[in-house]
Scaffold this active site. Structure first.
Site, PDB file in Angstrom:
ATOM      1  CG  HIS A 177      -6.653   0.392  -1.665  1.00 33.01           C
ATOM      2  ND1 HIS A 177      -6.851  -0.210  -0.445  1.00 33.01           N
ATOM      3  CD2 HIS A 177      -7.625  -0.106  -2.475  1.00 33.01           C
ATOM      4  CE1 HIS A 177      -7.880  -1.034  -0.519  1.00 33.01           C
ATOM      5  NE2 HIS A 177      -8.370  -0.990  -1.723  1.00 33.01           N
TER       6      HIS A 177
ATOM      7  CB  CYS B 209      -0.987  -0.015   1.162  1.00 32.42           C
ATOM      8  SG  CYS B 209      -0.247   0.135   2.812  1.00 32.42           S
TER       9      CYS B 209
ATOM     10  CG  HIS C 137      -4.579   0.148   3.833  1.00 34.98           C
ATOM     11  ND1 HIS C 137      -3.917  -0.859   3.176  1.00 34.98           N
ATOM     12  CD2 HIS C 137      -5.442   0.693   2.922  1.00 34.98           C
ATOM     13  CE1 HIS C 137      -4.354  -0.941   1.930  1.00 34.98           C
ATOM     14  NE2 HIS C 137      -5.280  -0.005   1.758  1.00 34.98           N
TER      15      HIS C 137
END
Length: 362
Positions: free
Chosen positions: A337, A277, A325
């Site tokens: 993402h 990520c 994240h």
């Protein structure tokens, strides 16, 4: 006689003696047998429901990603330490060369002194056939002695510099070894969490496992892949819309993110073939000419904080209380993402995870 009588006395009865003791023993054995039966059958852990399994798999993935970001941070420090160590090693080599040159110069002075002998100056003057020439030579020797002292001083200075650099290099090497140990620990944690997720899915009936993989919330592989393919098909159109809405570096970052759609998630990866990520957001903004740090918990401090109601394409959006994240906001409540292993880079709503904050790098 008294002793003999004492030996024939009956021992004092215990409160659980006789039939009472036998009854207690029988009850204990029965209880143990019952417990064994219950442990073997009645207390067996029930299989999780599809909802429970879905939630547990999502937790494993989130925990693995948190460990991945810790791994990324340690890897960044380790790489930085290795770079510094390489510089120190080059510096040590240069200083060692200078030290050797100073030692050679000092050796030349020592050899000349040995050849000249160590006779006292007054005696050499008395025995000289040419006092004027000797006095001239003595003056040169005195200057040579000053040069020798300077050479000795240079040797000492170069030796101190070499030892200082080597000590610093050894400290860096020890730091690298500690970081490598931490890297190995985080790697084991990541792999253990992912193994548990895979194991849980493998133990479920095929229908339930498929339901989890196609979870509409985006935790599953198949749904993520389908979304990515659809996004790739409309990627150019989406980039065009973003370009009209925002320009400059943010638009270039968003364009890069769309170009990565469909590429696989791989923990620790920064592209170009795969990403995790924070690797994706770092690469996207690097394509726009902005250098971001490596991890989610450092990227959130790498720009101006933005409230959720002021989000614009290109902003970094962060999730979970541990900031584990990150995605790249592309407008309309969506982000690009890299979700987790098995799920490729895709477009997803920012509402699918607990929102923790946003940053505008440019």
């Amino acid at each position: 006689m008294t002793a003999a009588v004492a030996t024939h006395r009956k021992p004092k009865q215990h409160p659980l003696a006789g039939s009472t003791a036998r009854t207690a023993a029988t009850l204990a054995l029965a209880g143990a047998a019952t417990a064994t039966v219950l442990e073997g059958t009645g207390h067996a852990a029930p299989s999780p429901t599809t909802a429970q399994a879905r939630a547990q798999v999502a937790r494993y993935y989130q925990q693995a990603e948190a460990a991945t970001e810790q791994y990324n941070g340690v890897k960044e420090r380790s790489d930085r330490a290795r770079s510094v160590l390489a510089g120190l090693q080059d510096e040590a080599a240069r200083k060692t060369e200078r030290l050797n040159a100073a030692r050679n110069a000092l050796g030349s002075f020592a050899a000349a002194q040995y050849r000249g002998g160590s006779m006292p100056t007054s005696m050499r003057l008395l025995l000289s056939t040419s006092p004027d020439r000797f006095l001239e030579s003595a003056s040169l020797a005195d200057r040579a002695g000053q040069g020798q002292a300077a050479a000795i001083s240079r040797v000492h200075q170069e030796l101190r510099d070499v030892m200082r650099v080597r000590t610093t290099a050894e400290a860096r090497l020890a730091e690298i070894r500690r970081e490598e140990s931490a890297l190995a620990a985080h790697k084991r944690t990541i792999e253990a969490k992912l193994d548990r997720a895979r194991q849980l899915l493998s133990e479920l009936p095929a229908e339930e496992a498929t339901a989890i993989r196609t979870d509409a919330a985006g935790t599953g592989v198949a749904r993520a892949a389908d979304t990515a393919k659809a996004s790739v098909a409309t990627g150019s159109e989406a980039v065009g819309e973003v370009a009209r809405a925002v320009s400059g570096r943010a638009a270039r970052a968003v364009a890069f993110a769309y170009s990565a759609l469909g590429k696989p998630y791989e923990w620790g990866a920064t592209g170009p073939a795969s990403f995790d990520c924070s690797g994706l957001t770092q690469a996207a903004w690097q394509a726009a000419g902005v250098s971001l740090p490596r991890t989610t918990y450092t990227q959130i401090n790498a720009g101006r904080r933005i409230s959720r109601d002021r989000l614009a394409p290109g902003d970094l959006v962060f999730f979970y209380s541990g900031i584990s994240h990150v995605g790249l906001y592309v407008g309309d409540g969506k982000m690009v993402h890299a979700p987790h292993p098995g799920a490729p880079v895709r477009v997803a709503p920012i509402d699918e995870m607990p929102f923790a904050g946003a940053t505008r790098p440019a």
